[in-house]
Design an enzyme around this catalytic site. Structure first.
Site, PDB file in Angstrom:
ATOM      1  N   CYS A 307     -96.381 -53.694 -14.847  1.00  0.00           N
ATOM      2  CA  CYS A 307     -95.245 -53.594 -13.930  1.00  0.00           C
ATOM      3  C   CYS A 307     -95.671 -53.034 -12.582  1.00  0.00           C
ATOM      4  CB  CYS A 307     -94.117 -52.753 -14.508  1.00  0.00           C
ATOM      5  SG  CYS A 307     -92.598 -52.920 -13.521  1.00  0.00           S
ATOM      6  N   CYS A 487     -89.837 -58.503 -12.023  1.00  0.00           N
ATOM      7  CA  CYS A 487     -89.940 -57.082 -11.716  1.00  0.00           C
ATOM      8  C   CYS A 487     -88.660 -56.658 -11.002  1.00  0.00           C
ATOM      9  CB  CYS A 487     -91.154 -56.822 -10.822  1.00  0.00           C
ATOM     10  SG  CYS A 487     -91.487 -55.075 -10.530  1.00  0.00           S
TER      11      CYS A 487
END
Length: 557
Positions: A307, A487
């Protein structure tokens, strides 16, 4: 003479001559071990000739002959004893150096981690795959080989592993599937950013592993030590062997906290925190609430990381809190990024830059955290800007949120499955291993050039399941992975920039632009993140219900 260093205590080499002994002594070695029996080759000097030259050069000498291909447990024990008794560093030789490396590996199997042994010998140019079971077994020859075998073995019980098992079961209910994972608890890691922002409770991001393993899937609660892909076997800690017809590898990524000097000693105190750990995310929120003035650092290490937006998500949610309670004017926010851009997909950067401006945060590119002095509240960064000599700067802080350096797990990096960088080597479209046709990989551990996110795993799991099912049916793969990852960048409480993209930074939105424009902050995206995605994760993704997933099909040629 070709000297190959295994570690500071020992180097190995192919056959040497008496004339080499002086050079060996001049390079700092203090002892020599010969592991090659006399008379093995016609052009080979006898050991007593080399011994005489070694002693003349001031070196101690030990003759431990071992027959090629027949390294016994007793040979390894004798080598280990010699290593204890002889002055170090030791120089060992045989015909190629392989026997010496093998003897060292087996003799240190009960004192060094398997991954360290395999990494050291691999770096020296020696492959220990042939004795990996013995290394795992403490250097001794295993006697029990009658272990379990399954149609499909999945290494890793995280988001990728459990989702793949569920999707496979849905397609092939009769398969005997096993998940290998030592963990007791499974975490919804995307929720930790929200815990650090005071939105979620940490306990809501954790469930017992046993409650999530799909019905009919075996759970082997153990760690993997090594792979034997040529024998279709996984070696567990304790030297148990699990056989497979097909293998799926998805153990996640290693958070390398120790790579930053002093970091481990100060995590969770002295104002140092990280949303990358379940137990520390609540401390992030505690620090954010308590900081009324001073400097807050937010760090991001070199890629790849899981991430990539998470380091700045922490910044945005913290900045939003300080903005709302009126303390932002007294807080100096510094984003210390080892990379050279705010976000890797340029379409989302303008919206993010507006929030950097709103929170009056300074962007410090090419700053990589290398050391932390928690008590002094100082952080040291290596600054490596293009076309300039690297320097170091030390910055004081009152609060620091750290994103740790990340790498492939040790047992993956040293395995036959890894590429040169240590990641599982797959075809980026089918996610099948490039060398071993009955192995697939997904999630953070494989080397396809996509973002390492839970959303990526959500897309990858049904692709791997379908392509594996195709293989069972004797067909070529029918599903392709386009690199999709998502994201959700939490730029403020109540708004998210929903970044969705694939290979090469191509935008891959899940919703029409009139509903959600991912390049702009959106309240609906926040609703998705806060209210919809957690139940989708727990109740759909992990259970093989492939909502919001449409893998591309391989076109017929």
């Amino acid at each position: 003479m070709e000297i190959k260093t295994i570690n500071a205590s020992i180097s190995v080499s192919p056959q040497v001559s008496a004339e080499d002994m002086r050079r060996i002594a001049d390079q700092g070695f203090r002892s020599v071990i010969c592991n090659r029996p006399d008379g093995e080759g016609a052009d080979q000097p006898n050991h007593d000739e080399i011994e005489a030259a070694a002693k003349a050069a001031g070196l101690e000498f030990r003759y431990l002959p071992v027959v090629s291909g027949r390294v016994t447990d007793e040979d390894a024990e004798a080598f280990g004893q010699a290593m204890e008794e002889l002055p170090r560093p030791v120089f060992a030789y045989c015909r190629t150096g392989t026997r010496c490396a093998t003897l060292w590996s087996l003799s240190h199997a009960d004192t060094l981690p398997v991954a360290d042994i395999l990494a050291s010998t691999k770096a020296a140019g020696y492959d220990m795959a042939g004795v990996v079971r013995r290394i795992v077994n403490g250097g001794k020859t295993p006697t029990d080989r009658a272990d379990a075998s399954f149609d499909v073995v999945i290494v890793g019980g995280g988001a990728a592993g459990i989702s793949t098992a569920s999707s496979l079961k849905a397609r092939k209910p009769g398969l005997e599937i096993a998940i290998i994972d030592p963990a007791d608890i499974h975490y919804y890691q995307p929720g930790w950013t929200m815990v650090g922002g005071g939105i979620f409770e940490a306990a809501d991001t954790a469930k017992t592993m046993g409650s999530l393993i799909p019905k009919g899937v075996h759970w082997i609660k153990s760690a993997v030590a090594a792979f034997e892909p040529k024998d279709n076997a996984v070696i567990l800690d304790g030297c148990r062997v699990v056989g497979y017809k097909r293998l799926v590898v998805c153990p996640g990524i290693k958070l390398d906290w120790h790579k930053v000097e002093g970091l481990v000693d100060t995590l969770g105190k002295n104002g140092v925190t990280s949303n990358y750990r379940y137990d520390l995310a609540p401390y992030t929120w505690e620090l954010v609430q308590g900081l009324k003035e001073g400097r807050a650092l937010f760090t991001q290490p070199p890629m790849p990381i899981k991430c990539a937006g998470a380091p700045q998500k922490a910044l945005y949610l913290s900045g939003d809190h300080w903005f709302r309670n009126g303390t932002l004017k007294d807080i100096d926010i510094q984003f210390m990024n080892a990379g050279g851009v705010l976000f890797g997909v340029k379409d989302y950067v303008p919206a993010l830059e507006k929030y950097i401006e709103k929170y009056n945060a300074d962007l410090n590119f090419f700053h990589n955290l290398v050391a932390v002095d928690g008590e002094a509240k100082k952080a040291t960064f290596k600054v490596a800007k293009p076309d300039t000599d690297p320097t170091e700067v030390t910055v004081e802080f009152d609060m620091m949120h750290v994103c740790p350096p990340q790498t492939a797990p040790d047992f993956i990096r040293v395995s036959p499955l890894a590429d040169a960088a240590g990641w599982v080597d797959v075809d980026q479209a089918t996610l099948r291993h490039k060398t071993y046709e009955n192995i697939w990989s997904l999630g953070d551990v494989m080397n396809a050039p996509n973002a390492k996110t839970a959303a990526a795993a959500r897309m990858q799991a049904p692709i791997v399941a379908q392509n594996l099912a195709d293989d069972i049916d004797g067909r070529s793969p029918t599903s392709m992975y386009n690199g999709y990852g998502s994201c959700p960048l939490t730029v403020e409480r109540g708004k998210i920039v929903l970044a969705e993209f694939g290979y090469g930074g191509a935008l891959l939105p899940s919703f029409p632009k009139w509903l959600i424009d991912g390049t702009k902050p959106s309240s609906l995206s926040w609703f998705l993140k806060e209210k919809l995605l957690p139940p989708v994760y727990w109740k759909a993704m992990l259970r093989g219900r492939e909502w919001m997933v449409k893998p591309e099909k391989v076109s017929a040629s």
